[in-house]
Design a protein around this motif. Structure first.
Motif, mmCIF file in Angstrom:
data_model
loop_
_atom_site.group_PDB
_atom_site.id
_atom_site.type_symbol
_atom_site.label_atom_id
_atom_site.label_comp_id
_atom_site.label_asym_id
_atom_site.label_seq_id
_atom_site.Cartn_x
_atom_site.Cartn_y
_atom_site.Cartn_z
ATOM 1 N N PHE A 137 0.831 -1.209 0.000
ATOM 2 C CA PHE A 137 0.000 0.000 0.000
ATOM 3 C C PHE A 137 0.866 1.261 0.000
ATOM 4 O O PHE A 137 0.536 2.265 0.616
ATOM 5 N N ASP A 138 1.972 1.235 -0.738
ATOM 6 C CA ASP A 138 2.977 2.270 -0.555
ATOM 7 C C ASP A 138 3.187 3.168 -1.767
ATOM 8 O O ASP A 138 3.524 4.336 -1.615
ATOM 9 N N SER A 139 3.029 2.661 -2.993
ATOM 10 C CA SER A 139 3.479 3.430 -4.150
ATOM 11 C C SER A 139 2.394 4.281 -4.786
ATOM 12 O O SER A 139 2.687 5.274 -5.432
ATOM 13 N N GLY A 140 1.133 3.887 -4.657
ATOM 14 C CA GLY A 140 0.044 4.693 -5.205
ATOM 15 C C GLY A 140 0.084 4.842 -6.713
ATOM 16 O O GLY A 140 -0.263 5.903 -7.236
ATOM 17 N N ARG A 141 0.487 3.814 -7.436
ATOM 18 C CA ARG A 141 0.685 3.935 -8.878
ATOM 19 C C ARG A 141 -0.608 4.247 -9.627
ATOM 20 O O ARG A 141 -1.685 3.804 -9.256
ATOM 21 N N THR A 142 -0.449 4.975 -10.742
ATOM 22 C CA THR A 142 -1.518 5.213 -11.695
ATOM 23 C C THR A 142 -1.029 4.776 -13.068
ATOM 24 O O THR A 142 0.094 5.088 -13.456
ATOM 25 N N SER A 143 -1.863 4.045 -13.804
ATOM 26 C CA SER A 143 -1.490 3.521 -15.120
ATOM 27 C C SER A 143 -2.495 3.992 -16.160
ATOM 28 O O SER A 143 -3.675 4.221 -15.846
ATOM 29 N N THR A 151 -2.685 -2.646 -23.701
ATOM 30 C CA THR A 151 -1.365 -2.296 -23.174
ATOM 31 C C THR A 151 -1.490 -1.094 -22.258
ATOM 32 O O THR A 151 -2.415 -0.285 -22.393
ATOM 33 N N TRP A 152 -0.520 -0.966 -21.349
ATOM 34 C CA TRP A 152 -0.558 0.089 -20.336
ATOM 35 C C TRP A 152 0.822 0.705 -20.176
ATOM 36 O O TRP A 152 1.837 0.063 -20.439
ATOM 37 N N ILE A 153 0.849 1.952 -19.700
ATOM 38 C CA ILE A 153 2.084 2.595 -19.290
ATOM 39 C C ILE A 153 1.920 3.069 -17.855
ATOM 40 O O ILE A 153 0.815 3.403 -17.415
ATOM 41 N N ASP A 154 3.017 3.048 -17.107
ATOM 42 C CA ASP A 154 3.015 3.473 -15.705
ATOM 43 C C ASP A 154 3.280 4.968 -15.655
ATOM 44 O O ASP A 154 4.342 5.434 -16.081
#
Length: 328
Positions: A137-143, A151-154
């Motif tokens: 629960f640390d990085s809070g990524r959005t893709s 396909t996705w990008i970070d």
């Protein structure tokens, strides 16, 4: 709904008869999060009867549906974000919800996001997912995807966590810890909002910052980020003049109350700092993780996440292996 689901999170109705709820189900009594699989339930009679639209899909244990969205101007297209501590995945329908496919959040062969919550698609091609970002629960990524989820990008790969001194990252067009998307308006006036570490706006119109004096300067919590260091966390407080009641409570990542640090009547005004020893109300040491502190003063409340000090070790993202749900 107990015969159909063990946990329900989000709901969406197209009209008074056709609607959806998403969550998770388990064949085990008193299931834990590791025991559930995602479920997407549909009703066509106003909620009297329901059908699980994922019952014939191979789905992984330890995953459950979190948010659901159908495009308002293209209701055949819908998406569901799944929370899973070990993988990031969504379900997509292109026929109004009669059939669904599971799509993991990958850049080529690499998992780039997990533990999802928020999902928002602008159209059938452009969409975003966000949430906690990893198992801790640390990085809070959005893709982001521009091909309908194939396909996705970070968008947040360089951020280990919120940056000291910023209530949100300096790249203001990208959100972190996103839990919910909303879409408002039509045509050129259409905008999107996302709530997470703060509130984010997506628009083709010019964005304006707040004018001087529009953002309140007085805060109960005197820091934008709280840290756990040397087995304790410091909670700086600013108590306003004339306060009559004050409470400081700590919760775990799933909003379970673990410690009451302070309950006080007629507190003295000014700055003070509380020290929390990472123990619960029973004096038991809590396992490492992320917590939240909530300060309430005369009905006004503020909350902050409490992050462990990072050691520089990056936690790798891993893919989950689908399992067929069995009665045993």
């Amino acid at each position: 709904m107990e015969d159909l689901a063990s946990i329900l999170v989000d709901i969406y109705f197209q009209n008074d008869q056709i609607g959806w709820v998403v969550g998770g189900r388990s064949v085990r009594p008193n299931p834990r999060r590791d025991d559930v699989v995602p479920t997407v339930l549909k009703t066509e009679d106003g909620g009297h009867t329901w059908k699980d639209m994922l019952e014939d899909i191979n789905v992984p244990l330890g995953e459950w549906g979190w948010k659901i969205q159908f495009l308002e101007d293209d209701p055949d297209f819908g998406v569901v974000a799944c929370e899973n501590l070990k993988a990031g995945a969504i379900f997509i329908t292109e026929d109004g919800g009669d059939s669904w496919r599971r799509q993991e959040i990958r850049d080529n062969c690499h998992m780039i996001n997990e533990n999802l919550e928020g999902i928002g698609f602008w159209d059938r091609n452009l969409g975003w997912v966000g949430g906690w970002g990893d198992a801790t629960f640390d990085s809070g990524r959005t893709s982001e995807t521009r091909d309908g989820g194939k396909t996705w990008i970070d968008l947040t790969g360089s951020w280990p966590k919120p940056i000291d001194g910023y209530p949100c990252p300096p790249r203001c067009n990208i959100g972190q810890y996103i839990n919910r998307f909303r879409f408002v308006g039509e045509g050129e006036n259409r905008v999107a909002y996302a709530s997470g570490n703060t509130v984010y706006k997506y628009t083709n119109q010019e964005l304006w910052g707040p004018k001087e004096g529009e953002v309140a300067g007085n805060r109960l919590l005197g820091a934008t980020e709280l840290k756990i260091a040397a087995d304790r966390a410091l909670v700086p407080l600013t108590i306003p003049e004339g306060a009559t009641s004050l409470s400081v409570v700590v919760y775990d990542r799933f909003a379970g109350q673990v410690r009451t640090l302070l309950e006080e009547q007629n507190p003295a005004a000014g700055d003070r700092s509380l020290s929390w020893d990472l123990q619960d109300d029973n004096g038991q040491k809590l396992p490492p993780g992320q917590f939240m502190v909530r300060v309430t003063c005369d009905g006004y409340a503020e909350s902050r996440l409490i992050f462990p000090e990072r050691t520089g070790t990056q936690i790798p993202l891993t893919a989950s292996i689908p399992h067929q749900l069995r009665e045993d």
